[in-house]
Design a protein around this motif. Structure first.
Motif, PDB file in Angstrom:
ATOM      1  N   PHE A   1      12.140   0.593  13.901  1.00  0.00           N
ATOM      2  CA  PHE A   1      12.818   1.872  14.060  1.00  0.00           C
ATOM      3  C   PHE A   1      11.918   2.936  13.439  1.00  0.00           C
ATOM      4  CE2 PHE A   1      16.555  -1.043  13.804  1.00  0.00           C
ATOM      5  CZ  PHE A   1      17.019  -0.830  15.089  1.00  0.00           C
ATOM      6  N   ASP A   2      12.070   4.160  13.889  1.00  0.00           N
ATOM      7  CA  ASP A   2      11.254   5.270  13.404  1.00  0.00           C
ATOM      8  C   ASP A   2      11.632   5.621  11.967  1.00  0.00           C
ATOM      9  OD1 ASP A   2       9.373   7.387  13.674  1.00  0.00           O
ATOM     10  OD2 ASP A   2      11.021   8.793  13.991  1.00  0.00           O
TER      11      ASP A   2
ATOM     12  N   ASP B   1       0.813  -1.220   0.000  1.00  0.00           N
ATOM     13  CA  ASP B   1       0.000   0.000   0.000  1.00  0.00           C
ATOM     14  C   ASP B   1       0.852   1.278   0.000  1.00  0.00           C
ATOM     15  OD1 ASP B   1       0.974   0.122   2.590  1.00  0.00           O
ATOM     16  OD2 ASP B   1      -0.986   0.118   3.552  1.00  0.00           O
ATOM     17  N   GLY B   2       2.191   1.131  -0.084  1.00  0.00           N
ATOM     18  CA  GLY B   2       3.080   2.284  -0.176  1.00  0.00           C
ATOM     19  C   GLY B   2       3.708   2.711   1.139  1.00  0.00           C
ATOM     20  N   GLY B   3       3.291   2.117   2.248  1.00  0.00           N
ATOM     21  CA  GLY B   3       3.850   2.462   3.554  1.00  0.00           C
ATOM     22  C   GLY B   3       5.245   1.899   3.755  1.00  0.00           C
ATOM     23  N   PHE B   4       6.003   2.532   4.648  1.00  0.00           N
ATOM     24  CA  PHE B   4       7.361   2.094   4.961  1.00  0.00           C
ATOM     25  C   PHE B   4       7.457   1.607   6.399  1.00  0.00           C
ATOM     26  CE2 PHE B   4       8.163   4.933   1.403  1.00  0.00           C
ATOM     27  CZ  PHE B   4       9.165   4.285   0.710  1.00  0.00           C
ATOM     28  N   LEU B   5       8.235   0.549   6.602  1.00  0.00           N
ATOM     29  CA  LEU B   5       8.590   0.042   7.927  1.00  0.00           C
ATOM     30  C   LEU B   5      10.100  -0.160   7.949  1.00  0.00           C
ATOM     31  CD1 LEU B   5       5.993  -2.866   8.405  1.00  0.00           C
ATOM     32  CD2 LEU B   5       5.944  -0.640   9.533  1.00  0.00           C
ATOM     33  N   ALA B   6      10.727   0.169   9.067  1.00  0.00           N
ATOM     34  CA  ALA B   6      12.143  -0.134   9.259  1.00  0.00           C
ATOM     35  C   ALA B   6      12.211  -1.200  10.351  1.00  0.00           C
ATOM     36  CB  ALA B   6      12.918   1.106   9.658  1.00  0.00           C
ATOM     37  N   LEU B   7      12.509  -2.428   9.951  1.00  0.00           N
ATOM     38  CA  LEU B   7      12.536  -3.565  10.868  1.00  0.00           C
ATOM     39  C   LEU B   7      13.961  -3.856  11.317  1.00  0.00           C
ATOM     40  CD1 LEU B   7      10.196  -6.017   8.910  1.00  0.00           C
ATOM     41  CD2 LEU B   7       9.591  -4.555  10.840  1.00  0.00           C
TER      42      LEU B   7
ATOM     43  N   THR C   1      11.608   0.186  18.839  1.00  0.00           N
ATOM     44  CA  THR C   1      10.255   0.047  19.373  1.00  0.00           C
ATOM     45  C   THR C   1       9.867  -1.425  19.371  1.00  0.00           C
ATOM     46  OG1 THR C   1       9.656   2.211  18.496  1.00  0.00           O
ATOM     47  CG2 THR C   1       7.849   0.735  19.080  1.00  0.00           C
ATOM     48  N   LYS C   2       9.570  -1.954  20.565  1.00  0.00           N
ATOM     49  CA  LYS C   2       9.123  -3.342  20.679  1.00  0.00           C
ATOM     50  C   LYS C   2       7.619  -3.379  20.461  1.00  0.00           C
ATOM     51  CE  LYS C   2      12.832  -4.586  23.738  1.00  0.00           C
ATOM     52  NZ  LYS C   2      13.251  -5.193  24.984  1.00  0.00           N
ATOM     53  N   ARG C   3       7.137  -4.440  19.822  1.00  0.00           N
ATOM     54  CA  ARG C   3       5.708  -4.559  19.530  1.00  0.00           C
ATOM     55  C   ARG C   3       5.305  -6.012  19.499  1.00  0.00           C
ATOM     56  NH1 ARG C   3       5.164  -4.358  13.291  1.00  0.00           N
ATOM     57  NH2 ARG C   3       7.003  -5.498  12.711  1.00  0.00           N
ATOM     58  N   LEU C   4       4.016  -6.255  19.689  1.00  0.00           N
ATOM     59  CA  LEU C   4       3.511  -7.625  19.641  1.00  0.00           C
ATOM     60  C   LEU C   4       3.201  -8.047  18.215  1.00  0.00           C
ATOM     61  CD1 LEU C   4       1.204  -7.664  22.782  1.00  0.00           C
ATOM     62  CD2 LEU C   4       3.483  -8.661  22.521  1.00  0.00           C
ATOM     63  N   ALA C   5       2.622  -7.115  17.444  1.00  0.00           N
ATOM     64  CA  ALA C   5       2.228  -7.423  16.072  1.00  0.00           C
ATOM     65  C   ALA C   5       2.120  -6.124  15.282  1.00  0.00           C
ATOM     66  CB  ALA C   5       0.892  -8.159  16.061  1.00  0.00           C
ATOM     67  N   PHE C   6       1.972  -6.267  13.965  1.00  0.00           N
ATOM     68  CA  PHE C   6       1.829  -5.103  13.094  1.00  0.00           C
ATOM     69  C   PHE C   6       0.478  -4.433  13.330  1.00  0.00           C
ATOM     70  CE2 PHE C   6       0.171  -3.309   9.131  1.00  0.00           C
ATOM     71  CZ  PHE C   6       1.117  -2.328   8.906  1.00  0.00           C
ATOM     72  N   ALA C   7       0.523  -3.096  13.353  1.00  0.00           N
ATOM     73  CA  ALA C   7      -0.694  -2.282  13.393  1.00  0.00           C
ATOM     74  C   ALA C   7      -0.551  -1.240  12.286  1.00  0.00           C
ATOM     75  CB  ALA C   7      -0.845  -1.613  14.752  1.00  0.00           C
ATOM     76  N   PRO C   8      -1.638  -0.882  11.583  1.00  0.00           N
ATOM     77  CA  PRO C   8      -1.548   0.057  10.456  1.00  0.00           C
ATOM     78  C   PRO C   8      -0.865   1.383  10.803  1.00  0.00           C
ATOM     79  CG  PRO C   8      -3.693  -0.980  10.480  1.00  0.00           C
ATOM     80  CD  PRO C   8      -2.987  -1.416  11.740  1.00  0.00           C
ATOM     81  N   GLY C   9      -0.988   1.845  12.030  1.00  0.00           N
ATOM     82  CA  GLY C   9      -0.363   3.119  12.411  1.00  0.00           C
ATOM     83  C   GLY C   9       1.142   3.065  12.502  1.00  0.00           C
ATOM     84  N   GLN C  10       1.735   1.873  12.388  1.00  0.00           N
ATOM     85  CA  GLN C  10       3.185   1.751  12.462  1.00  0.00           C
ATOM     86  C   GLN C  10       3.876   2.085  11.143  1.00  0.00           C
ATOM     87  OE1 GLN C  10       3.409  -2.348  13.727  1.00  0.00           O
ATOM     88  NE2 GLN C  10       3.120  -1.829  15.889  1.00  0.00           N
ATOM     89  N   ALA C  11       3.162   2.042  10.059  1.00  0.00           N
ATOM     90  CA  ALA C  11       3.732   2.346   8.751  1.00  0.00           C
ATOM     91  C   ALA C  11       3.759   3.854   8.525  1.00  0.00           C
ATOM     92  CB  ALA C  11       2.930   1.659   7.658  1.00  0.00           C
ATOM     93  N   THR C  12       4.808   4.307   7.826  1.00  0.00           N
ATOM     94  CA  THR C  12       4.952   5.723   7.480  1.00  0.00           C
ATOM     95  C   THR C  12       4.710   5.869   5.984  1.00  0.00           C
ATOM     96  OG1 THR C  12       6.606   5.998   9.218  1.00  0.00           O
ATOM     97  CG2 THR C  12       6.550   7.686   7.500  1.00  0.00           C
TER      98      THR C  12
END
Length: 165
Positions: free
Chosen positions: A132-133, A79-85, A149-160
Motif C-alpha cells: 500500500f502507498d 535503513d529507516g524506510g517504511f513499507l505497508a504490506l 500494488t502487486k509486485r514480484l519482489a522488493f525494489a529499493p524505490g518501494q520504500a518511503t
C-alpha cells in the motif's frame, strides 16, 4: 376450429419443463455469483482508506507493526524506510501473521514464508506481498489502503523515507 382441452399429462409435462428451466437459471446465477470478486463490506458508510499510523519516531528500525483495522503491516526497515504490506498471502489470500521470533511472515494455510520486506523465501506463494502507498506528512506516517500494488519482489524505490531537515 375447436380447441382441444389440455390433458393432465401435457399440463404436468409443461410444469416440469418450467420448473427445470427455473432450477437451471438458479444454478447459472449461483455459479456466476460464486466466481465474482467479493465487494468490501460498506454497510452504508464508506470505509476510511487513509490511516494515520503515527509519528515516524514511534517506529523502531527493523520493526513490524500490525494495523488490524487497515489490514496491513507497517514495516520500518533497518535503513529507516517504511513499507505497508498487505496482510493477505499472494497464494490463496489467507491472512499472514508476523512471527517475531523468526523475523518473518509465515502463512498458516500453505506454509508460504516471506521476509520482512515481503519477499517470498519459501513458496507456494508466487510473488512478494502486496504494498500500500506510504506517505510521511508533517512527521506522521500515513498509509493509503485504497489501492493495492502487486509486485514480484522488493525494489529499493518501494520504500518511503522521512525527509531529514
Amino acid at each position: 376450429m375447436e380447441k382441444k382441452p389440455i390433458s393432465r399429462r401435457s399440463f404436468l409435462n409443461k410444469v416440469w419443463v418450467a420448473l427445470g428451466l427455473v432450477a437451471g437459471a438458479e444454478l447459472v446465477a449461483g455459479t456466476v455469483a460464486w466466481f465474482r470478486p467479493r465487494k468490501d463490506k460498506a454497510g452504508g458508510e464508506q470505509q476510511e482508506s487513509i490511516f494515520a499510523a503515527g509519528p515516524v519516531d514511534q517506529f523502531e528500525r527493523g520493526s513490524v507493526n500490525a494495523f488490524v483495522k487497515g489490514r496491513f503491516y507497517l514495516v520500518r526497515l533497518e535503513d529507516g524506510g517504511f513499507l505497508a504490506l498487505s496482510r493477505t498471502c499472494t497464494h490463496l489470500s489467507c491472512t499472514v501473521p508476523w512471527v517475531a521470533d523468526e523475523n518473518r511472515f509465515m502463512c498458516p494455510c500453505h506454509s508460504s514464508v516471506f521476509d520482512i520486506k515481503g519477499d517470498v523465501i519459501d513458496p507456494p506463494a508466487p510473488r512478494a506481498m502486496d504494498l500500500f502507498d506510504v506517505r510521511i506528512e508533517g512527521g506522521i506516517v500515513r498509509v493509503d489502503t485504497s489501492k493495492r500494488t502487486k509486485r514480484l519482489a522488493f525494489a529499493p524505490g518501494q520504500a518511503t523515507y522521512a525527509e531529514t531537515v
